[in-house]
Design an enzyme around this catalytic site. Structure first.
Site, short mmCIF file in Angstrom:
data_model
loop_
_atom_site.label_atom_id
_atom_site.label_comp_id
_atom_site.label_asym_id
_atom_site.label_seq_id
_atom_site.Cartn_x
_atom_site.Cartn_y
_atom_site.Cartn_z
N LYS A 1 1.93 44.45 36.81
CA LYS A 1 1.90 43.15 37.48
C LYS A 1 0.69 43.00 38.39
O LYS A 1 -0.07 42.03 38.30
CB LYS A 1 3.17 42.94 38.32
N SER B 1 10.96 41.17 41.63
CA SER B 1 11.89 40.03 41.63
C SER B 1 12.89 40.15 40.48
O SER B 1 12.81 39.41 39.50
CB SER B 1 11.13 38.70 41.58
#
Length: 207
Positions: free
Chosen positions: A37, A105
């Site tokens: 990410k 998340s």
């Protein structure tokens, strides 16, 4: 809260974005630890920055040095961490920036709550779908090894679930292809949704 009223300033988001030659947006990179990410978001920000766009990257570890330094890693604290990040991202987008965020998340509820802060099309969910086996083999921070030993509680992918996005705007597996190609794909998407406005020439992306 009854005595608090939102003050509408004379300069709005559209004006701030127009001044910067872009349409502000939030790109929300979600995926397992080690999925790539931060690397992907950082490479995209570099490409945008080098070609004159105005950006900011919110990273999971960095916000815990200040904004969220008072939070731990319980499920409640992790939830509050993302709530704060979502509100900060909203302010940054309102300032006219292209905002990138890189956070595990893990739940759809958390991600949908942030999405709900933005109008349609201004929240772009990027699912970094790199398989758990690849993420664990990378283990850049040694966290998977600790989680396997039971030294880290509620570790996503091991002792805590990750809910795969059901309708992410983009899905990228960083174990397939190279970083440059992946960044070019992201740039092409931003061009297609008219974030990069007016268009600029970016090598390799046809923008």
């Amino acid at each position: 809260m009854s005595n608090i009223v939102w003050h509408q300033h004379s300069i709005d988001q559209a004006a701030r974005g127009a001044q910067k030659g872009q349409n502000p947006v939030l790109l929300w990179f979600t995926g397992l630890s080690g999925s790539g990410k931060s690397t992907l978001a950082g490479a995209l920000e570099r490409a945008l920055f080098e070609h004159g766009f105005h950006t900011y990257l919110l990273d999971g570890d960095n916000v815990r040095h200040g904004l969220c330094k008072d939070l731990g890693f319980s499920l409640e604290d992790r939830d509050e961490n993302l709530r704060r990040v979502g509100e900060v991202a909203k302010l940054m987008v309102d300032s006219g920036l292209v905002v990138l965020s890189a956070f595990i998340s893990p739940t759809r509820e958390e991600r949908d709550r942030v999405r709900a802060l933005f109008p349609q099309g201004q929240f772009v969910e990027v699912h970094v779908s790199t398989p758990l086996s690849v993420c664990e083999s990378r283990d850049p921070k040694g966290l998977y090894a600790k989680a396997r030993k039971g030294e880290i509680a509620n570790f996503t992918g091991i002792s805590s679930p990750y809910e795969v996005p059901e309708s992410a705007e983009l899905t990228i597996d960083t174990s397939k292809g190279d970083l440059g190609t992946q960044v070019n794909g992201l740039l092409a998407y931003l061009k297609a949704i008219e974030v990069l406005n007016p268009p600029r020439q970016i090598a390799g992306a046809g923008i």
